[in-house]
Scaffold this motif. Structure first.
Motif, PDB file in Angstrom:
ATOM      1  N   GLN A 190       0.811  -1.036   0.019  1.00 46.29           N
ATOM      2  CA  GLN A 190       0.027  -0.094   0.199  1.00 46.29           C
ATOM      3  C   GLN A 190       0.880   1.362   0.293  1.00 46.29           C
ATOM      4  OE1 GLN A 190      -3.745  -0.571   2.291  1.00 46.29           O
ATOM      5  NE2 GLN A 190      -2.500  -2.035   3.273  1.00 46.29           N
ATOM      6  N   THR A 191       1.860   1.272   0.794  1.00 49.98           N
ATOM      7  CA  THR A 191       2.963   2.433   0.828  1.00 49.98           C
ATOM      8  C   THR A 191       3.664   2.497  -0.687  1.00 49.98           C
ATOM      9  OG1 THR A 191       3.335   2.002   3.214  1.00 49.98           O
ATOM     10  CG2 THR A 191       4.763   3.360   1.940  1.00 49.98           C
ATOM     11  N   LEU A 192       4.035   1.516  -1.123  1.00 51.46           N
ATOM     12  CA  LEU A 192       4.696   1.789  -2.642  1.00 51.46           C
ATOM     13  C   LEU A 192       3.844   2.314  -3.590  1.00 51.46           C
ATOM     14  CD1 LEU A 192       6.314  -1.920  -2.738  1.00 51.46           C
ATOM     15  CD2 LEU A 192       7.456   0.460  -2.345  1.00 51.46           C
ATOM     16  N   LEU A 193       2.397   1.867  -3.483  1.00 52.03           N
ATOM     17  CA  LEU A 193       1.393   2.303  -4.519  1.00 52.03           C
ATOM     18  C   LEU A 193       0.659   3.815  -3.963  1.00 52.03           C
ATOM     19  CD1 LEU A 193      -0.130  -0.911  -5.306  1.00 52.03           C
ATOM     20  CD2 LEU A 193       1.467   0.146  -6.675  1.00 52.03           C
ATOM     21  N   GLY A 194       1.153   4.097  -2.871  1.00 53.15           N
ATOM     22  CA  GLY A 194       0.493   5.481  -2.200  1.00 53.15           C
ATOM     23  C   GLY A 194      -0.911   5.417  -2.307  1.00 53.15           C
TER      24      GLY A 194
END
Length: 303
Positions: A190-194
């Motif tokens: 989720q962080t990688l994809l924002g």
């Protein structure tokens, strides 16, 4: 057996036992503190070597007691530490890790020497890149070094594995392009994809978004729910071992290391993921990072 090269971080972990991890503004009393060798890169190198892999590491430590302890600990399980440089005037990386009664943790990393790793250092140890068959990378070292090592590895036909932690938002597509395997957990994805991915379907769509950036396969680790392997052919599910977690520190690192060792022995991706689940299933039942890594005999005894 193929050779594994880990390029990454080395930290001394200060593990603090607490009933609950404090929220902002809260003060809690700890039950104890101990120092345990850690760092995502060192954890993976240590675990891979202890599980029988042929492992070398490139990284950096400070000229202090922590740095010497970390190098000695890796050497004790057979890791080639010739690529770990000792830097003067810079402390060894360290991390503060509160662990609660459920085994969950939070991690605050002070990079120290890890932040001083450079492409010039990689060039000084290019022999290790040339000699290996597989390269493991994480994100506790400068991103330009990660990108540079990926470029070197792909040009030489190495299998490239990225454990994208600590995850960073806004990374360009070309940062991911060329990795054979990217292994986030659900929070890191989720962080990688924002963006939030609140359902299993959304998480799988998120993994497919990484495939579109040029990744061959995405392995999403899901804690007690096991793991998924997402490729252009579909999604495979791999159940976790049923255990009672004591401390989840290094579970993801040990999974990645175990996956790499199994692949280095010629096992399939699917068998390597199952092996990674067994190894991490043992790791979470023990406190600490490298201190929690099992032997092959212990893994073989887990059903």
């Amino acid at each position: 057996m193929k050779k594994i090269l880990v390029v990454g971080s080395l930290n001394m972990d200060s593990v603090i036992r607490v009933h609950n991890i404090p929220v902002p503004g809260e003060t809690v009393l700890a039950q104890g503190i101990r120092q345990v060798p850690g760092g995502k890169g060192a954890n993976q190198a240590y675990a891979a070597a202890k599980l029988g892999g042929q492992v070398a590491m490139i990284g950096a430590v400070g000229d202090d007691a922590f740095g010497r302890q970390l190098k000695d600990n890796l050497a004790a399980v057979g890791v080639d530490i010739s690529g770990i440089e000792t830097l003067t005037g810079c402390p060894t990386g360290n991390a503060v890790i509160p662990v609660d009664d459920r085994g969950e943790n939070a991690i605050v990393v002070v990079p120290g020497a890890n932040a001083q790793l450079t492409t010039e250092m990689i060039d000084r140890h290019i022999r290790l890149v040339d000699e290996c068959d597989m390269i493991l990378l994480q994100l506790e070292i400068p991103l330009e070094v990660v990108a540079y090592v990926k470029q070197l590895g792909k040009a030489r036909g190495k299998q490239m594995i990225l454990d994208p932690a600590p995850a960073k938002a806004g990374l360009p597509d070309d940062f991911f392009a060329g990795f054979d395997i990217v292994k986030p957990n659900e929070t890191e994805l989720q962080t990688l994809l924002g963006k939030a991915l609140p359902t299993p379907q959304a998480l799988q769509e998120g993994a497919r978004a990484l495939l579109q950036k040029g990744v061959r396969a995405v392995i999403v680790t899901l804690g007690e729910m096991g793991a998924w392997m997402v490729t252009n052919a579909g999604v495979q599910t791999f159940p976790a071992c049923k255990v009672t977690a004591v401390d989840t520190t290094a579970a993801g690192d040990s999974f990645t290391a175990a996956f790499a060792v199994a692949r280095s022995r010629g096992e399939s991706d699917a068998d390597a993921i199952a092996f990674g689940n067994r190894v991490s299933g043992i790791v979470v039942t023990r406190p600490g990072a490298q201190t929690s890594v099992p032997t092959m005999e212990e893994v073989a005894g887990l059903r």
